[in-house]
Motif scaffolding. Structure first.
Motif, mmCIF file in Angstrom:
data_model
loop_
_atom_site.group_PDB
_atom_site.id
_atom_site.type_symbol
_atom_site.label_atom_id
_atom_site.label_comp_id
_atom_site.label_asym_id
_atom_site.label_seq_id
_atom_site.Cartn_x
_atom_site.Cartn_y
_atom_site.Cartn_z
ATOM 1 N N CYS A 82 3.901 4.728 -3.855
ATOM 2 C CA CYS A 82 5.177 5.013 -4.772
ATOM 3 C C CYS A 82 4.586 5.185 -6.168
ATOM 4 C CB CYS A 82 6.181 4.042 -4.894
ATOM 5 S SG CYS A 82 7.539 4.470 -5.785
ATOM 6 N N SER A 109 2.594 4.919 -13.196
ATOM 7 C CA SER A 109 2.268 3.821 -12.467
ATOM 8 C C SER A 109 2.151 3.876 -11.122
ATOM 9 C CB SER A 109 3.362 2.652 -12.780
ATOM 10 O OG SER A 109 3.864 2.790 -14.494
ATOM 11 N N ARG A 111 2.081 2.153 -7.263
ATOM 12 C CA ARG A 111 2.281 0.894 -6.162
ATOM 13 C C ARG A 111 1.960 1.251 -4.804
ATOM 14 N NH1 ARG A 111 3.346 -4.380 -8.453
ATOM 15 N NH2 ARG A 111 3.951 -3.906 -10.853
ATOM 16 N N GLU A 112 1.389 0.354 -4.017
ATOM 17 C CA GLU A 112 1.169 0.699 -2.799
ATOM 18 C C GLU A 112 2.651 0.215 -2.148
ATOM 19 O OE1 GLU A 112 -1.938 -1.168 -0.641
ATOM 20 O OE2 GLU A 112 -1.147 -0.537 1.481
ATOM 21 N N SER A 147 8.574 -2.481 -8.855
ATOM 22 C CA SER A 147 7.399 -3.461 -8.771
ATOM 23 C C SER A 147 7.542 -4.262 -7.543
ATOM 24 C CB SER A 147 7.528 -4.019 -10.317
ATOM 25 O OG SER A 147 8.846 -4.820 -10.077
ATOM 26 N N ARG A 148 8.411 -4.270 -6.804
ATOM 27 C CA ARG A 148 8.333 -5.203 -5.376
ATOM 28 C C ARG A 148 7.831 -4.357 -4.363
ATOM 29 N NH1 ARG A 148 14.225 -6.940 -4.873
ATOM 30 N NH2 ARG A 148 13.633 -7.934 -3.087
ATOM 31 N N PRO A 151 1.368 -3.838 -4.169
ATOM 32 C CA PRO A 151 0.515 -4.292 -5.333
ATOM 33 C C PRO A 151 0.137 -2.765 -6.081
ATOM 34 C CG PRO A 151 -0.656 -4.156 -3.229
ATOM 35 C CD PRO A 151 0.701 -4.292 -2.891
ATOM 36 N N VAL A 152 -0.280 -3.193 -7.155
ATOM 37 C CA VAL A 152 -0.610 -1.941 -8.134
ATOM 38 C C VAL A 152 -1.593 -1.208 -7.619
ATOM 39 C CG1 VAL A 152 -1.719 -1.369 -10.454
ATOM 40 C CG2 VAL A 152 0.105 -2.896 -10.212
#
Lengths: 259, 259, 259
Positions: A82, A109, A111-112, A147-148, A151-152
C-alpha cells in the motif's frame, strides 16, 4: 478517505472475478463508490497496467484508493503494497505496477499489506485481489488504517522504464503504447520539446511524420501526424484512422525528434 | 435490503440495453447501487451465465438483489422468478439460470414475478429484463416486497448439471468453463480430493498433467499444471500462458483424478 | 438535478480515458452517480453513438445529465453543446450526435459550453471530454448552472437521418443498426404499420422475411423473422442465431413492408 475505490486489472469482463472483488468491497464498506479504470489490461502485462493507472489517477480527488491487480506472482513470495502519496492510496503487488507512481511522486510512504485483520478469512492462493486487496481497500476506504496494514517497506520493485535520450539537436524516445484508436503514444514529453513545436522533425521507425497539429482536425484523413497527447506526451495519430494499422509501428520502436 | 443490485446478462456493452435497465432501476430507486457482474455472457449461454453468477454472489453482502438475464424465451410462456435465500435475492427467467444457486442453498423461497404493480407500464415482448426485472429489482431494493411479487412457485427448471463420478481410486469430472486467462475450470471440488492433493494424478482429455502447485508461480511457464482455483475447484492452468490454447482442451472434456 | 451522469463514448475500455473522465466528475461532485451507457461506439461513428444514446436516455429519471463524446473535431472550431429538454440534460460536441434527441423532443433549450469557469484549468486540445464536458457535467449535476454555461445556440448540426418513405401499399425504410445479438434494427416504427401487423410482407435487401412473431420464441431457430423491437421499431432476427451473419444484411440496406 473519500470512499472512492478504483480498480485496474487484467481480469477481463466475462468472468466473475471483478464482480467478486466488488462484492467483497461493498460487504466491508457499503458506501464505497467503485470506479473501473480498466479490466482490459493484456493478461500479465504489468507495464500496460501501470500506464493506464498513471494516466488516470491524477484526475481523482484526494483520498481515493487505487487498487491494481496484474499479478502473475499471486500466492508466491512477492509482497502486496500500500503506497500513500499526498493525495491518494495505491494497493498493488510489488511487481513494478506502481513504477510510474514512484517516478511521478516526490514522496511516498509504503507499507506491506500483511495484517490479516484486514484480509478475508479464507485466502485463496490464486486470488489475492479478492481476498486481500479488495478487503483491505474496503477497510482503507472507511478509515485511515494505513499504518496498521503492515510494516514499512523501503525497497520496491520497479520496471525498467524506457528513458528518453537527449541528442545534440533533439531527443530520442520510443513508442510506449497503442491506444484504442490506434494512436501511438511515445515516452517523449511536451516539455522535452522547448519552443515552437512544429520546428521539430519527427521520425518514427523509418517513417518521417511531416505534419504537426494541435488536434486531429489539423491533420489530413489517412495521413500520419504528430501532436501532443492529452497526457502531454508526443503522439502519432492518423485522423479518421489508426496510426498503428496504417504505419505498422509498434511499442518499443524508436522515435526521434530533431530540429 | 442494502440497495445493491447486480446485473449479469448476455447483452454485451455496445448497445443501449444495459443502460436502459440501469435507467429504469434508478428511476425507481435513485439510491440503488448497481454493480455489473458481467454482460459478456455468450449470447443465450444459460450455463455460462449461471456459472458467473454462482462465482460472484457469495461475496456480496446480505440483502443484495442479483438480476440475471440470459433469456431466449423472453415474451413466451416461461415464468420470471424471484428467489430468496438467507442472504440475497435473485431475479431471473425460469430457464435454469439459477441452477447453481438452487444446488448451493439449502432452503429458498421462490415467487413468480407477475404482479404488474412492479412492472413498467408498457411491456415489450422482447425485453423483460428492462420492463419487468429491472423494474421489480428497483422496487425490491427499496423495500421487502418479495411476497407481493406473485404466487409461490414450487417447481423450477434446472439445467442438467454435469456431476462428478467417484471412481474406486479417485474421481471423474469434466471441464466446465474456460476463463479470460485460458484457465480450464473443472467441476471437481477441492473437497472431493482428500488428503495431500499432490499425490493425485490428473488426466484431462488425453493429456497427463504432471505438475501440482498452490499458485501459478509454482509451475513452469508454458507447462500445464493443476491447482485449486479461487472458487475451490480443480483448475488446469499454464503459467504465463493459456491452458486452453496450449492444450486444445474444451468444456465438456473429461478430467480424471486418481491416486 | 439528481446527480446521475451517463457516459456514451467511442473510447473503448482498455485505456485510461473513461477513468480520467470519471475522476474529474467525482472531483467536482463526489456524490455523482456515473452510469456507462456504452464506451464501445465504433471509433468516430457519430450515428451509432446517437442511436445508443437515443435508445437509453428515455429510461432515466428527470434531471439526469447525459454526456456523449464521439468527437473527431475535438480541438477544432466545432462547438460543445448543452441541451436541456423537459426531463434531462445532454452534453456533446455539435456534430450531429444529438440528432435523435432533437427529433424526439418537441422543445429544447441549447447553450454553448464556453464559460471557462466550468472547465478544468488546463485544456488539452485532444480531450475535451475530460477537460470540458466531464468538468461541466460535474458542476451541472450539482446545481442548475445551465444558463451560465454559455450563450444560447439557435442552430445545431444534424445528421442526415434516413427517413422512411410511404408507398401506396406500405412503407420503405432501411436497416439502421446491428445489435450485439446480430438483430437487424430498422428505422420503421411500429406505428408506421397500422392494424394487424402480420398481414404485412417484409422484404429486406433481396430477402423475403416470411415469419412474424411477437417474441423470438415465436420463430424457428435458424430462420429469419420479423418482430417489433423493444424500442418499437421493426427488427429482423434469427432465433438462437445472428440475423446479420445468416442473411448478410447490413446497415443501409433497404427494407420494404407491404400488404
Amino acid at each position: 478517505m473519500n470512499s472512492i475505490i478504483t480498480l485496474t486489472t487484467d481480469f477481463g469482463r466475462k468472468d466473475a472475478y471483478v464482480g467478486a472483488m466488488k462484492g467483497v468491497i461493498l460487504g466491508i464498506n457499503p458506501s464505497a463508490r467503485i470506479v473501473d479504470l480498466s479490466h482490459e489490461i493484456e493478461p500479465l502485462n504489468i507495464r500496460q497496467g501501470s500506464l493506464v493507472l498513471a494516466s488516470a489517477y491524477p484526475f481523482f480527488p484526494k483520498g481515493t484508493v487505487h487498487v491494481a491487480v496484474v499479478d502473475p506472482g499471486v500466492g508466491s513470495g512477492r509482497k502486496l503494497l500500500c503506497v500513500k502519496i499526498g493525495s491518494a492510496y495505491f494497493m498493488a503487488p510489488d511487481n513494478g505496477l506502481l513504477t510510474p507512481v514512484f517516478e511521478a511522486e516526490k514522496s511516498c510512504s509504503i507499507r506491506e499489506i500483511s495484517n490479516r485483520e484486514f484480509f478475508r478469512k479464507n485466502i485463496s492462493a490464486t486470488f489475492h485481489g479478492r481476498d486481500i486487496l479488495a478487503s483491505a481497500a474496503g477497510w482503507l476506504s472507511k478509515k485511515d488504517i494505513f499504518s496498521r496494514l503492515g510494516p514499512v517497506v523501503s525497497c520496491c520493485k520497479r520496471l525498467a522504464w524506457p528513458a528518453v535520450k537527449r541528442l545534440k539537436d533533439g531527443i530520442r524516445g520510443e513508442i510506449l503504447a497503442v491506444d484504442h484508436f490506434g494512436n501511438l503514444i511515445t515516452n517523449i514529453k511536451a516539455s522535452d520539446l522547448p519552443g515552437a513545436i512544429d520546428r521539430f522533425r519527427v521520425k518514427a521507425g523509418k517513417r518521417l511524420i511531416s505534419v504537426w497539429g494541435k488536434c486531429y482536425a489539423d491533420g489530413k484523413p489517412g495521413r500520419p501526424m504528430a501532436l501532443i497527447s492529452s497526457m502531454d506526451y508526443l503522439e502519432i495519430a492518423v485522423p479518421n484512422g489508426s496510426a498503428a494499422a496504417l504505419t505498422g509501428l509498434k511499442p518499443g520502436q524508436e522515435v526521434t525528434v530533431t530540429k
